[in-house]
Enzyme design. Structure first.
Site, mmCIF file in Angstrom:
data_model
loop_
_atom_site.group_PDB
_atom_site.id
_atom_site.type_symbol
_atom_site.label_atom_id
_atom_site.label_comp_id
_atom_site.label_asym_id
_atom_site.label_seq_id
_atom_site.Cartn_x
_atom_site.Cartn_y
_atom_site.Cartn_z
ATOM 1 N N ARG A 54 37.793 24.591 37.809
ATOM 2 C CA ARG A 54 36.336 24.603 37.918
ATOM 3 C C ARG A 54 35.767 23.399 37.174
ATOM 4 N NH1 ARG A 54 32.104 27.847 39.024
ATOM 5 N NH2 ARG A 54 33.393 29.651 39.456
ATOM 6 N N SER A 68 23.514 38.267 28.791
ATOM 7 C CA SER A 68 24.303 39.488 28.879
ATOM 8 C C SER A 68 25.237 39.621 27.689
ATOM 9 C CB SER A 68 25.110 39.498 30.185
ATOM 10 O OG SER A 68 25.969 40.612 30.235
ATOM 11 N N GLY A 73 27.845 41.863 24.415
ATOM 12 C CA GLY A 73 29.102 41.292 23.966
ATOM 13 C C GLY A 73 29.967 40.882 25.142
ATOM 14 N N GLN A 76 35.109 41.372 29.077
ATOM 15 C CA GLN A 76 36.459 40.951 29.454
ATOM 16 C C GLN A 76 36.927 39.851 28.506
ATOM 17 O OE1 GLN A 76 38.786 41.952 31.898
ATOM 18 N NE2 GLN A 76 39.972 40.618 30.588
ATOM 19 N N GLU A 94 36.590 30.270 31.020
ATOM 20 C CA GLU A 94 35.756 29.201 30.468
ATOM 21 C C GLU A 94 34.268 29.503 30.590
ATOM 22 O OE1 GLU A 94 35.409 24.333 30.374
ATOM 23 O OE2 GLU A 94 37.165 25.321 31.224
ATOM 24 N N ARG A 95 33.850 30.206 31.650
ATOM 25 C CA ARG A 95 32.424 30.569 31.755
ATOM 26 C C ARG A 95 32.022 31.476 30.590
ATOM 27 N NH1 ARG A 95 30.790 33.737 35.258
ATOM 28 N NH2 ARG A 95 28.643 33.054 35.415
ATOM 29 N N ARG A 96 32.875 32.475 30.290
ATOM 30 C CA ARG A 96 32.590 33.352 29.154
ATOM 31 C C ARG A 96 32.608 32.576 27.846
ATOM 32 N NH1 ARG A 96 37.351 36.996 30.355
ATOM 33 N NH2 ARG A 96 37.616 35.599 32.139
ATOM 34 N N GLU A 127 44.199 32.777 37.910
ATOM 35 C CA GLU A 127 43.076 33.548 37.349
ATOM 36 C C GLU A 127 41.751 33.095 37.939
ATOM 37 O OE1 GLU A 127 40.729 35.902 34.500
ATOM 38 O OE2 GLU A 127 42.638 36.070 35.530
ATOM 39 N N ARG A 131 39.276 35.448 40.163
ATOM 40 C CA ARG A 131 38.200 36.066 39.411
ATOM 41 C C ARG A 131 36.920 35.251 39.351
ATOM 42 N NH1 ARG A 131 38.355 40.211 36.714
ATOM 43 N NH2 ARG A 131 36.848 39.449 35.195
#
Length: 303
Positions: A54, A68, A73, A76, A94-96, A127, A131
């Site tokens: 990405r 969010s 918190g 995942q 990486e987004r999280r 992954e 996802r």
């Protein structure tokens, strides 16, 4: 933090299988000996994943995820590999990770693994394919890297990520398009359906010409497929035994697109006739007074 089996199963089939592999090394911390490799680690000790397929993170979506995370918190955990003492590198999530940085978190939950670069690349690609909401070109690049750098065949890739061989082939064909069109897919200027049609449109110049017409005229996939088909048929019919008629100049590709687009918009036959002097006429057919009024109303709405 307690382990939740349902969360573990939600990782995605490919990465989940890798995490459950008996040959995988999992490093846990003293603070989480029974957490299945999950621990809270300092966000400052994590570096980004250089293998992440990405490359484009939508700002508004990141901000929504940040909000969010600030409230609920991280549901995942991230997945990281241990590089050394208090030093980790992202495998996936990486987004999280980025949203957590925006939210000002100091610690994040993570699955901690030891992996070499090839295993890490495979885990990151699998992954993300399963996802993350990658665009079609990013998915295609991920497929190509799994084929080139991991040495998978398309059949093996199909089994690993639970995607059909046809879907993989269609994605890989997008990488044959000019860079401008690939960027158009990435930036959602055109859909994958448009891009798939352009693959078979001809040479690069023809593909780019049609790509710009899709954007300029907001053409549907069906419209661009029809335009490609019409032009292909016209070429095949131009033989020495059937010369072009000199009395009726042909429409340019843009004029042909406009005619088809207008015809579809008003659901009526449209004809454009030109003369060699540059003049001509546009004819719109209608079947009744009611049909004429319907067409007028549609055209007035476009003002």
């Amino acid at each position: 933090m307690t382990s939740n089996p349902k969360k573990r199963s939600a990782l995605g089939k490919g990465l989940g299988a890798l995490l459950e592999s008996s040959s995988a090394d999992i490093t846990t911390t003293v603070s989480a000996p029974s957490s299945g490799g999950v621990a809270l680690i300092s966000i400052e000790s994590i570096e980004a994943n250089p293998f992440n397929p990405r490359t484009n993170f939508e700002k508004d979506a990141l901000n929504e995820l940040k909000e969010s995370i600030s409230i609920h918190g991280i549901i995942q955990p991230l997945t990281v590999r241990k590089l050394g003492k208090d030093k980790y590198q992202l495998i996936s999530g990486e987004r999280r990770f980025r949203a957590s940085q925006l939210a000002g978190l100091e610690e994040v939950p993570a699955y901690i693994r030891v992996a070499n670069d090839q295993s890490m690349l495979e885990m990151a690609l699998v992954e993300n394919i399963q996802r993350e909401d990658l665009n079609a070109v990013e998915v295609a690049l991920s497929y190509q890297r799994l084929i080139d750098e991991i040495g998978l065949t398309q059949d093996q890739l199909s089994q690993k990520i639970s995607k059909s061989r046809t879907s993989i082939t269609n994605h890989l064909r997008l990488l044959k398009l000019p860079a401008e069109i690939q960027l158009g897919v990435r930036d959602s200027l055109i859909s994958m359906g448009h891009a798939r049609a352009l693959v078979s449109a001809g040479d690069e110049n023809r593909q780019l010409d049609l790509y710009r017409q899709i954007i300029d005229f907001q053409l549907s996939v069906r419209e661009i497929e029809e335009l490609i088909r019409t032009n292909t048929s016209r070429t095949s019919e131009e033989t020495p035994s059937s010369p072009k008629t000199a009395s009726t100049p042909e429409l340019s590709s843009i004029q042909e697109v406009f005619k088809n687009h207008l015809s579809d918009r008003i659901s009526s036959k449209v004809e454009i006739k030109k003369t060699h002097s540059g003049s001509g006429k546009i004819t719109i057919n209608f079947s009744s007074e009611v049909d004429l009024n319907r067409i007028i109303e549609l055209l007035n709405k476009s003002k």
